[in-house]
Design an enzyme around this catalytic site. Structure first.
Site, PDB file in Angstrom:
ATOM      1  N   VAL A   1       0.822  -1.210   0.000  1.00 36.95           N
ATOM      2  CA  VAL A   1       0.000   0.000   0.000  1.00 36.95           C
ATOM      3  C   VAL A   1       0.856   1.259   0.000  1.00 36.95           C
ATOM      4  O   VAL A   1       0.355   2.356  -0.263  1.00 36.95           O
ATOM      5  CB  VAL A   1      -0.942   0.021   1.221  1.00 36.95           C
ATOM      6  CG1 VAL A   1      -1.959  -1.090   1.107  1.00 36.95           C
ATOM      7  CG2 VAL A   1      -0.170  -0.090   2.522  1.00 36.95           C
ATOM      8  N   ALA A   2       2.136   1.131   0.313  1.00 34.87           N
ATOM      9  CA  ALA A   2       3.046   2.280   0.324  1.00 34.87           C
ATOM     10  C   ALA A   2       4.463   1.769   0.108  1.00 34.87           C
ATOM     11  O   ALA A   2       4.819   0.666   0.536  1.00 34.87           O
ATOM     12  CB  ALA A   2       2.952   3.039   1.644  1.00 34.87           C
TER      13      ALA A   2
ATOM     14  N   SER B   1      11.994   4.740   0.164  1.00 37.03           N
ATOM     15  CA  SER B   1      13.370   4.359  -0.138  1.00 37.03           C
ATOM     16  C   SER B   1      13.910   3.295   0.807  1.00 37.03           C
ATOM     17  O   SER B   1      14.789   2.525   0.441  1.00 37.03           O
ATOM     18  CB  SER B   1      14.271   5.600  -0.072  1.00 37.03           C
ATOM     19  OG  SER B   1      14.150   6.222   1.194  1.00 37.03           O
TER      20      SER B   1
ATOM     21  N   VAL C   1       5.111  -1.112   2.819  1.00 39.83           N
ATOM     22  CA  VAL C   1       4.099  -1.493   3.803  1.00 39.83           C
ATOM     23  C   VAL C   1       3.029  -2.351   3.144  1.00 39.83           C
ATOM     24  O   VAL C   1       2.566  -2.061   2.031  1.00 39.83           O
ATOM     25  CB  VAL C   1       3.457  -0.231   4.429  1.00 39.83           C
ATOM     26  CG1 VAL C   1       2.360  -0.625   5.423  1.00 39.83           C
ATOM     27  CG2 VAL C   1       4.516   0.620   5.122  1.00 39.83           C
TER      28      VAL C   1
ATOM     29  N   ASP D   1       9.817  13.846  10.707  1.00 41.11           N
ATOM     30  CA  ASP D   1       9.566  13.623   9.279  1.00 41.11           C
ATOM     31  C   ASP D   1       8.083  13.885   8.996  1.00 41.11           C
ATOM     32  O   ASP D   1       7.399  13.059   8.401  1.00 41.11           O
ATOM     33  CB  ASP D   1       9.945  12.180   8.912  1.00 41.11           C
ATOM     34  CG  ASP D   1      10.207  12.018   7.417  1.00 41.11           C
ATOM     35  OD1 ASP D   1      10.359  13.044   6.719  1.00 41.11           O
ATOM     36  OD2 ASP D   1      10.258  10.875   6.936  1.00 41.11           O
TER      37      ASP D   1
END
Length: 522
Positions: free
Chosen positions: A125-126, A129, A133, A286
């Protein structure tokens, strides 16, 4: 040999995008600068230099992309047009083969996939670098099923990172020797800071620990949700956490249609940032839109959802107090105090004239007050401050790089959510309360409570220790005589304090008795 080949590949990209022209233009000697006219012949360098640098970093790979993201926050290292272009860098990385993710999971758990998860979605789903996931379902020891997100580290990342970082360290050493500002700007320490948190990202146990700490810190705030970590399913290469459902914060119109109070959301983001920085000294470093969602669930409607905890920043008590005093002085427009703090902390030479530094800071900051966020670029303010800092030889503090990066992320989020957000007035009450908590009676009482167990253990031994010391044969030294005098003075002081205490208690008892007698009489 591989490092040698990687070095040549980097040099080829540097030459192809004309980055050597950027380096040569900054060299001190005119003869060296003139080389750029020769070396750039025959190459098409019609694109702006910032765009060429960004495209080169994207071609060099995810590690250089991340380093460019850090550099985008360091306006002291580059011109504003370059910093602005680097701010566009994103981790646009294609996912790796799902079978590799499955193999990593089975190697970590030493079990087949179907014995680890009730179900596992092989479609990621994601993807970034460092990791990607997948969604899955687990069953806990009580037999209850939980929807989870499974983060799996990309294979072979450590060796790639180590090679590229070795080259970055080498280039930082060159920059420090070649640049006029090299020593002041500390490029080697900047790379070392990047090295530290990048290696931290490679250990998913560490990231899980970061998430757990942030979750505990934020429990009572009711503004942000942090996923729960399932520790029985975490390894160095695999992390399993609670699946979070929300709308990406970048989809502002969708949030507005759902009834989310967008201006409040913007203010809450500022509150979360300042709470993590100044109260906890432990902050999510982040906070770009890809790592933040907003909950639409009835019980948690309108709260932030934070994801991806590979990069966190920490501040010492000294850092927190220094930064808070600086922020507060800025918000109060007390530029003399800001200048004095720079001198007191050693960030500028002790010979710096406070009045000159004060005037320079005022010239940078004063035009930006009383404006909405839509008219303020915090990046521009920082860039101008850094330009001013060169004149006064201000030493940039590497430990604050992540804080600076996060502050710019917050600015971007604020502008996206509510262009009229007044960052200054939103933050000022928080900092004033924080300073009162840190320096007022509440801080003193907390310190007494924290130290009480230690002194309760030490105090019973004090008479014996003092007796042993005083019973030693006299050495005739001045220190022994001084100690005896101090002890004598201490006894006198103790007797005085006891008399005052007893007198005070007697006075209070007398008042109580007098009040009783008066009531009895009348």
């Amino acid at each position: 040999m591989s490092r040698f080949l990687r070095g040549w590949a980097i040099l080829w990209v540097v030459f192809r995008y004309g980055l050597d022209e950027l380096v040569l233009s900054g060299l001190p000697h005119p003869a060296l600068r003139s080389l750029r006219r020769v070396l750039t012949l025959g190459r098409k360098l019609d694109k702006p230099r910032g765009q060429r640098l960004r495209e080169a970093l994207e071609e060099l790979g995810p590690i250089f992309v991340k380093f460019g993201q850090v550099l985008s926050t360091r306006s002291d290292l580059m011109p504003p047009d370059v910093a602005e272009e680097l701010a566009k860098l994103q981790d646009r990385v294609p996912p790796f083969d799902s079978q590799i993710a499955v193999d990593t999971i089975e190697r970590s758990f030493r079990k087949p996939l179907d014995q680890v998860f009730v179900s596992f979605d092989r479609q990621p789903v994601a993807s970034a670098s460092i990791a990607q996931v997948h969604f899955a379902v687990i069953r806990d020891k009580a037999g209850v099923e939980h929807e989870v997100a499974v983060k799996v580290l990309r294979p072979g990342m450590k060796s790639v990172i180590d090679k590229d970082l070795a080259l970055m360290h080498m280039m930082a050493s060159w920059l420090e020797r070649l640049s006029h500002d090299g020593k002041r700007l500390k490029p080697k320490e900047v790379v070392a800071e990047f090295d530290n948190y990048l290696h931290d990202e490679l250990d998913l146990i560490r990231e899980a620990s970061n998430a757990a700490q942030l979750r505990r810190n934020m429990e009572g705030l009711d503004l942000v949700l942090i996923p729960e970590i399932h520790w029985d399913y975490c390894h160095t290469d695999v992390m399993v956490m609670q699946r979070m459902n929300g709308v990406p914060i970048s989809q502002v119109e969708r949030l507005r249609e759902a009834g989310v109070d967008i201006p409040k959301l913007a203010r809450d983001g500022v509150t979360i940032f300042f709470t993590q920085v100044f109260r906890d000294g432990f902050f999510h470093a982040d906070m770009h839109p890809g790592n933040i969602m907003v909950s639409l669930e009835p019980d948690t409607f309108g709260r932030y959802i934070s994801l991806d905890f590979g990069i966190v920043g920490t501040l010492t008590e000294f850092d927190k107090e220094y930064l808070a005093q600086n922020f507060l002085a800025f918000f109060r427009r007390d530029y003399k105090r800001v200048a004095a703090l720079h001198v007191e902390s050693g960030w500028v030479p002790a010979t710096t004239r406070v009045e000159e530094l004060e005037a320079a800071i005022r010239a940078v900051c004063e035009p930006y007050f009383d404006r909405p966020l839509s008219e303020i670029s915090l990046g521009m303010v920082l860039m101008r401050l850094f330009q001013t800092s060169r004149r006064f030889q201000v030493e940039i503090q590497p430990q604050l790089v992540l804080l600076q990066k996060t502050l710019l992320n917050i600015e971007g989020l604020g502008r996206q959510l509510d262009p009229n957000l007044d960052l200054w007035s939103t933050a000022k009450p928080f900092l004033e309360k924080w300073m009162l908590d840190q320096m007022g009676p509440q801080r003193l009482w907390r310190e007494i409570q924290a130290q009480a167990p230690r002194y309760a253990k030490i105090l019973p031994d004090m008479p014996r220790v003092l007796h042993q010391y005083l019973s030693r044969p006299s050495s005739g030294s001045d220190s022994d005589a001084l100690l005896k005098e101090l002890l004598k003075a201490q006894k006198t002081t103790n007797r005085l304090l006891q008399a005052i205490l007893c007198g005070g208690i007697g006075f209070v008892i007398g008042l109580v008795v007098l009040q009783i007698l008066l009531r009895w009489r009348f």
